[in-house]
Design a protein around this motif. Structure first.
Motif, PDB file in Angstrom:
ATOM      1  N   GLY A 119       1.378 -15.162  34.960  1.00  0.00           N
ATOM      2  CA  GLY A 119       1.126 -16.543  35.649  1.00  0.00           C
ATOM      3  C   GLY A 119       0.331 -17.190  34.258  1.00  0.00           C
ATOM      4  N   ARG A 120      -0.007 -16.787  33.251  1.00  0.00           N
ATOM      5  CA  ARG A 120      -0.894 -17.502  32.278  1.00  0.00           C
ATOM      6  C   ARG A 120      -0.085 -17.554  30.992  1.00  0.00           C
ATOM      7  N   ALA A 121      -0.074 -18.489  30.087  1.00  0.00           N
ATOM      8  CA  ALA A 121       0.333 -18.494  28.762  1.00  0.00           C
ATOM      9  C   ALA A 121      -0.292 -17.498  27.738  1.00  0.00           C
ATOM     10  N   ALA A 122       0.644 -16.945  27.125  1.00  0.00           N
ATOM     11  CA  ALA A 122       0.101 -15.847  26.163  1.00  0.00           C
ATOM     12  C   ALA A 122       0.582 -16.378  24.658  1.00  0.00           C
ATOM     13  N   GLY A 123      -0.218 -16.292  23.802  1.00  0.00           N
ATOM     14  CA  GLY A 123       0.058 -16.306  22.438  1.00  0.00           C
ATOM     15  C   GLY A 123       1.255 -15.575  21.844  1.00  0.00           C
ATOM     16  N   PRO A 124       1.438 -15.780  20.438  1.00  0.00           N
ATOM     17  CA  PRO A 124       2.705 -15.115  19.792  1.00  0.00           C
ATOM     18  C   PRO A 124       2.406 -13.649  19.864  1.00  0.00           C
ATOM     19  N   VAL A 125       3.407 -12.698  20.181  1.00  0.00           N
ATOM     20  CA  VAL A 125       3.018 -11.191  20.297  1.00  0.00           C
ATOM     21  C   VAL A 125       3.338 -10.881  18.847  1.00  0.00           C
ATOM     22  N   THR A 126       2.028  -9.911  18.282  1.00  0.00           N
ATOM     23  CA  THR A 126       2.150  -9.350  16.946  1.00  0.00           C
ATOM     24  C   THR A 126       1.752  -8.171  17.646  1.00  0.00           C
ATOM     25  N   ARG A 127       2.474  -6.923  16.804  1.00  0.00           N
ATOM     26  CA  ARG A 127       2.172  -5.922  17.297  1.00  0.00           C
ATOM     27  C   ARG A 127       2.609  -4.963  16.086  1.00  0.00           C
ATOM     28  N   HIS A 128       1.713  -3.617  15.895  1.00  0.00           N
ATOM     29  CA  HIS A 128       2.071  -2.979  14.962  1.00  0.00           C
ATOM     30  C   HIS A 128       3.436  -2.048  15.127  1.00  0.00           C
ATOM     31  N   VAL A 129       4.315  -2.051  14.106  1.00  0.00           N
ATOM     32  CA  VAL A 129       5.648  -1.383  14.056  1.00  0.00           C
ATOM     33  C   VAL A 129       5.511  -0.236  13.195  1.00  0.00           C
ATOM     34  N   PRO A 130       5.804   1.199  13.640  1.00  0.00           N
ATOM     35  CA  PRO A 130       5.764   2.158  12.670  1.00  0.00           C
ATOM     36  C   PRO A 130       7.128   2.294  11.658  1.00  0.00           C
ATOM     37  N   PHE A 131       6.642   3.042  10.554  1.00  0.00           N
ATOM     38  CA  PHE A 131       7.842   3.290   9.453  1.00  0.00           C
ATOM     39  C   PHE A 131       8.561   4.351  10.082  1.00  0.00           C
ATOM     40  N   ALA A 132      10.014   4.146  10.178  1.00  0.00           N
ATOM     41  CA  ALA A 132      10.742   5.252  10.323  1.00  0.00           C
ATOM     42  C   ALA A 132      10.916   6.205   9.407  1.00  0.00           C
ATOM     43  N   ALA A 133      11.239   7.422   9.349  1.00  0.00           N
ATOM     44  CA  ALA A 133      11.276   8.431   8.276  1.00  0.00           C
ATOM     45  C   ALA A 133      11.950   8.031   7.128  1.00  0.00           C
ATOM     46  N   ARG A 134      13.231   7.387   7.495  1.00  0.00           N
ATOM     47  CA  ARG A 134      14.212   6.879   6.365  1.00  0.00           C
ATOM     48  C   ARG A 134      13.403   5.721   5.408  1.00  0.00           C
ATOM     49  N   ALA A 135      12.511   5.034   5.943  1.00  0.00           N
ATOM     50  CA  ALA A 135      11.776   3.957   5.196  1.00  0.00           C
ATOM     51  C   ALA A 135      10.628   4.447   4.434  1.00  0.00           C
ATOM     52  N   LYS A 136      10.232   5.562   5.013  1.00  0.00           N
ATOM     53  CA  LYS A 136       8.871   6.497   4.295  1.00  0.00           C
ATOM     54  C   LYS A 136       9.647   6.882   3.128  1.00  0.00           C
ATOM     55  N   LYS A 137      10.843   7.570   3.210  1.00  0.00           N
ATOM     56  CA  LYS A 137      11.405   8.217   2.232  1.00  0.00           C
ATOM     57  C   LYS A 137      11.606   7.267   1.176  1.00  0.00           C
ATOM     58  N   VAL A 138      11.973   6.051   1.429  1.00  0.00           N
ATOM     59  CA  VAL A 138      12.372   4.874   0.416  1.00  0.00           C
ATOM     60  C   VAL A 138      10.989   4.682  -0.306  1.00  0.00           C
ATOM     61  N   LEU A 139       9.873   4.556   0.429  1.00  0.00           N
ATOM     62  CA  LEU A 139       8.413   4.386  -0.455  1.00  0.00           C
ATOM     63  C   LEU A 139       8.325   5.513  -1.314  1.00  0.00           C
ATOM     64  N   LYS A 140       8.436   6.451  -0.988  1.00  0.00           N
ATOM     65  CA  LYS A 140       8.066   7.975  -1.829  1.00  0.00           C
ATOM     66  C   LYS A 140       9.110   7.719  -3.001  1.00  0.00           C
ATOM     67  N   GLN A 141      10.288   7.579  -2.671  1.00  0.00           N
ATOM     68  CA  GLN A 141      11.407   7.159  -3.630  1.00  0.00           C
ATOM     69  C   GLN A 141      11.199   6.067  -4.830  1.00  0.00           C
ATOM     70  N   ALA A 142      10.483   5.256  -3.974  1.00  0.00           N
ATOM     71  CA  ALA A 142       9.964   4.103  -5.186  1.00  0.00           C
ATOM     72  C   ALA A 142       8.915   4.666  -5.912  1.00  0.00           C
ATOM     73  N   LEU A 143       7.840   5.628  -5.408  1.00  0.00           N
ATOM     74  CA  LEU A 143       6.927   6.170  -6.508  1.00  0.00           C
ATOM     75  C   LEU A 143       7.598   6.826  -7.761  1.00  0.00           C
ATOM     76  N   ARG A 144       8.566   7.962  -7.083  1.00  0.00           N
ATOM     77  CA  ARG A 144       9.312   8.832  -8.143  1.00  0.00           C
ATOM     78  C   ARG A 144      10.240   7.638  -8.960  1.00  0.00           C
ATOM     79  N   GLU A 145      10.880   6.706  -8.531  1.00  0.00           N
ATOM     80  CA  GLU A 145      11.450   5.938  -9.789  1.00  0.00           C
ATOM     81  C   GLU A 145      10.437   5.417 -10.626  1.00  0.00           C
ATOM     82  N   ALA A 146       9.347   4.886 -10.101  1.00  0.00           N
ATOM     83  CA  ALA A 146       8.351   4.378 -11.351  1.00  0.00           C
ATOM     84  C   ALA A 146       7.783   5.481 -12.229  1.00  0.00           C
TER      85      ALA A 146
END
Length: 197
Positions: A119-146
């Motif tokens: 019954g009341r207006a709410a603002g935009p929904v902003t939420r924390h979204v966790p990283f999937a294992a495959r995305a974490k792997k990309v970030l670790k791989q980015a470090l290895r590439e550097a």
């Protein structure tokens, strides 16, 4: 590890969460990192992808093709499937609009549109979204590439190189829809980096 990321590479990580929210996903995957990297077409790695004609719009379409319904509401095929169970989607939409306001079923989490709740207006929904294992792997791989390139920091190019090493089904399907052969594009990115040095 994030202290080694360039300002643009940090922005890729932040934008990946925004992209996941816009698409209504409950995870940050490699597809969201790719979408976010494409917002920096002047940066190495992303510039190579841009030169190949890959844009945020074409990437978003590829992601939607791999993950049906990504960023979209229920469509005609969904309506047909629900009809088989005796559910009239148009009637559900009409009643939701009548009770909660125009487009109540269309506002995706994180879309920036307001929703009504209890019954009341709410603002935009902003939420924390966790990283999937495959995305974490990309970030670790980015470090290895550097490290392998003896670069002092981690830039967008390292994130892109890390993504191009992905072998999970979702990444490969998005690459395929974009016409990307990961090994070939990886060599193009490396060639561009050598030329810029």
């Amino acid at each position: 590890m994030f202290e080694r990321f360039s300002r643009e590479a940090r922005d890729v990580v932040v934008r990946a969460q925004d992209e996941a929210n816009k698409l209504g996903h409950d995870w940050i995957g490699t597809e969201h990192l790719l979408l976010a990297a494409l917002h920096h077409p002047e940066q190495p790695g992303a510039a190579t992808l841009a030169r190949l004609g890959i844009t945020p719009a074409s990437c978003r379409a590829a992601v939607a093709g791999v993950l049906p319904g990504a960023g979209e509401g229920l469509g005609p095929q969904d309506a047909e499937a629900l009809r088989a169970f005796g559910i009239d989607l148009e009637e559900v939409r009409r009643r939701a609009d009548e009770s909660f306001g125009e487009g109540a079923l269309d506002a995706a989490p994180g879309s920036g549109r307001t929703k009504r709740g209890r019954g009341r207006a709410a603002g935009p929904v902003t939420r924390h979204v966790p990283f999937a294992a495959r995305a974490k792997k990309v970030l670790k791989q980015a470090l290895r590439e550097a490290v392998a390139r003896k670069d002092r920091g981690i830039g967008v190019e390292h994130v892109v190189l890390g993504m191009l090493r992905c072998e999970d089904n979702i990444s490969l399907a998005v690459f395929s829809r974009l016409g990307i052969e990961p090994g070939v594009v990886r060599e193009l990115v490396l060639d561009d980096l050598r030329s810029a040095a």
